[in-house]
Motif scaffolding. Structure first.
Motif, PDB file in Angstrom:
ATOM      1  N   ALA A  43       0.826  -1.206   0.000  1.00  0.00           N
ATOM      2  CA  ALA A  43       0.000   0.000   0.000  1.00  0.00           C
ATOM      3  C   ALA A  43       0.861   1.256   0.000  1.00  0.00           C
ATOM      4  O   ALA A  43       0.558   2.235  -0.704  1.00  0.00           O
ATOM      5  CB  ALA A  43      -0.935  -0.002   1.210  1.00  0.00           C
ATOM      6  N   GLU A  84       2.317   1.654  -3.508  1.00  0.00           N
ATOM      7  CA  GLU A  84       1.296   2.073  -4.459  1.00  0.00           C
ATOM      8  C   GLU A  84       0.926   3.544  -4.266  1.00  0.00           C
ATOM      9  O   GLU A  84       0.709   4.279  -5.243  1.00  0.00           O
ATOM     10  CB  GLU A  84       0.050   1.192  -4.307  1.00  0.00           C
ATOM     11  CG  GLU A  84       0.200  -0.201  -4.864  1.00  0.00           C
ATOM     12  CD  GLU A  84       0.309  -0.200  -6.387  1.00  0.00           C
ATOM     13  OE1 GLU A  84      -0.385   0.596  -7.032  1.00  0.00           O
ATOM     14  OE2 GLU A  84       1.104  -0.996  -6.923  1.00  0.00           O
ATOM     15  N   ALA A  85       0.834   3.982  -3.025  1.00  0.00           N
ATOM     16  CA  ALA A  85       0.503   5.387  -2.762  1.00  0.00           C
ATOM     17  C   ALA A  85       1.573   6.301  -3.355  1.00  0.00           C
ATOM     18  O   ALA A  85       1.257   7.333  -3.971  1.00  0.00           O
ATOM     19  CB  ALA A  85       0.372   5.625  -1.259  1.00  0.00           C
ATOM     20  N   PHE A 114      -5.009   3.980  -1.162  1.00  0.00           N
ATOM     21  CA  PHE A 114      -3.890   3.189  -0.653  1.00  0.00           C
ATOM     22  C   PHE A 114      -3.346   3.769   0.650  1.00  0.00           C
ATOM     23  O   PHE A 114      -2.891   3.017   1.530  1.00  0.00           O
ATOM     24  CB  PHE A 114      -2.776   3.088  -1.709  1.00  0.00           C
ATOM     25  CG  PHE A 114      -3.050   2.056  -2.760  1.00  0.00           C
ATOM     26  CD1 PHE A 114      -3.013   0.699  -2.449  1.00  0.00           C
ATOM     27  CD2 PHE A 114      -3.366   2.426  -4.061  1.00  0.00           C
ATOM     28  CE1 PHE A 114      -3.273  -0.265  -3.420  1.00  0.00           C
ATOM     29  CE2 PHE A 114      -3.629   1.466  -5.033  1.00  0.00           C
ATOM     30  CZ  PHE A 114      -3.584   0.118  -4.713  1.00  0.00           C
ATOM     31  N   GLN A 130      -5.567   2.459   3.362  1.00  0.00           N
ATOM     32  CA  GLN A 130      -5.251   1.063   3.646  1.00  0.00           C
ATOM     33  C   GLN A 130      -3.963   0.954   4.445  1.00  0.00           C
ATOM     34  O   GLN A 130      -3.866   0.176   5.400  1.00  0.00           O
ATOM     35  CB  GLN A 130      -5.114   0.276   2.339  1.00  0.00           C
ATOM     36  CG  GLN A 130      -4.807  -1.213   2.537  1.00  0.00           C
ATOM     37  CD  GLN A 130      -5.908  -1.933   3.268  1.00  0.00           C
ATOM     38  OE1 GLN A 130      -7.048  -1.942   2.823  1.00  0.00           O
ATOM     39  NE2 GLN A 130      -5.589  -2.540   4.404  1.00  0.00           N
ATOM     40  N   ARG A 162      -6.779   7.264  -6.196  1.00  0.00           N
ATOM     41  CA  ARG A 162      -6.153   5.964  -5.933  1.00  0.00           C
ATOM     42  C   ARG A 162      -5.098   6.084  -4.847  1.00  0.00           C
ATOM     43  O   ARG A 162      -4.968   5.205  -3.986  1.00  0.00           O
ATOM     44  CB  ARG A 162      -5.507   5.430  -7.226  1.00  0.00           C
ATOM     45  CG  ARG A 162      -6.492   5.151  -8.350  1.00  0.00           C
ATOM     46  CD  ARG A 162      -7.435   3.999  -7.994  1.00  0.00           C
ATOM     47  NE  ARG A 162      -6.709   2.762  -7.747  1.00  0.00           N
ATOM     48  CZ  ARG A 162      -6.361   1.894  -8.693  1.00  0.00           C
ATOM     49  NH1 ARG A 162      -6.662   2.155  -9.978  1.00  0.00           N
ATOM     50  NH2 ARG A 162      -5.723   0.787  -8.387  1.00  0.00           N
ATOM     51  N   LYS A 163      -4.343   7.185  -4.884  1.00  0.00           N
ATOM     52  CA  LYS A 163      -3.319   7.402  -3.862  1.00  0.00           C
ATOM     53  C   LYS A 163      -3.937   7.436  -2.474  1.00  0.00           C
ATOM     54  O   LYS A 163      -3.458   6.788  -1.536  1.00  0.00           O
ATOM     55  CB  LYS A 163      -2.583   8.712  -4.135  1.00  0.00           C
ATOM     56  CG  LYS A 163      -1.633   9.124  -3.008  1.00  0.00           C
ATOM     57  CD  LYS A 163      -1.215  10.574  -3.138  1.00  0.00           C
ATOM     58  CE  LYS A 163      -0.456  11.021  -1.906  1.00  0.00           C
ATOM     59  NZ  LYS A 163      -0.158  12.470  -1.921  1.00  0.00           N
TER      60      LYS A 163
END
Length: 230
Positions: A164, A167-168, A197, A200, A193-194
């Motif tokens: 996560a 991805e961020a 993540f 999460q 999306r950032k």
């Protein structure tokens, strides 16, 4: 409910609602024999006093003593001051012994995986006391199983947390690149999306912190000589 049934209600443990099952033996006359946690005494009280307004359920067995025998076993210990322990000698141990002759608590068996999700701040003191005062051999086994369960959850959560975070950061770079190209639509989508993540990652970080604190507490309990150790 029937005469000789092992019955239970869900009660709060350290402010967590519905976590702890309080068990007793239904005598069939509106009374219940049970081990009270507060005074650690086996008593026969009214069903209403046992339930305290909470729903009552029963534990079913494929094989157990006959109702008269169950009640006789329960009443034979009335007035006994039990050496109460949350993990090793609780009300379920007593009620199960009355029904089957086995000193056992299923909720303790089911408890260890819960540690990884528990609100440690509210659980740590009763759990610490139980581990530090339990029988030496049983405490060591419970600690080893707890550590195995905690390790399994750690191995599941930590890679997800790292993913996560990565991805961020990646979506943040995508957003910057989109803004540089004056593509605000793509930038907004990338930032969405950032943030997902990041949320999460924050949840997983909280879980990992809690796991670390629980593990530290369990390891400390292992270093304290339990009662019965030589």
């Amino acid at each position: 409910m029937a005469r000789g049934d092992q019955i239970f209600t869900l009660q709060p443990l350290a402010a967590i609602q519905g976590l702890y099952e309080h068990h007793g033996i239904d005598c069939g006359d509106g009374t219940v024999v049970h081990l009270r946690k507060g005074n650690a005494t086996i008593e026969q009280t009214s069903l209403a006093e046992f339930a305290l307004g909470r729903p009552v359920s029963r534990r079913l067995y494929s094989t157990c003593y006959l109702p008269d025998t169950v009640i006789d076993r329960a009443r034979s210990r009335l007035g006994e001051r039990a050496d109460y322990n949350l993990l090793f000698n609780n009300c379920e141990h007593f009620a199960t012994w009355c029904k089957t002759g086995v000193h056992h608590s299923q909720q303790v068996e089911d408890f260890l995986p819960f540690l990884s999700r528990a609100q440690l701040e509210t659980l740590s003191e009763p759990l610490r006391v139980a581990l530090e005062t339990g029988p030496a051999g049983e405490t060591e086994q419970l600690v080893d199983r707890a550590l195995d369960d905690l390790k399994a959850v750690w191995n599941e959560v930590q890679p997800r947390y790292r993913h996560a975070i990565a991805e961020a950061r990646s979506w943040n770079r995508v957003a910057r690149a989109a803004l540089h190209r004056k593509r605000e639509d793509l930038a907004r989508a990338a930032l969405h999306r950032k943030r997902a993540f990041e949320r999460q990652a924050a949840l997983d970080k909280d879980t990992l912190d809690r796991l670390a604190r629980v593990t530290e507490m369990v390891l400390r309990a292992r270093t304290v000589p339990a009662r019965g150790a030589h």
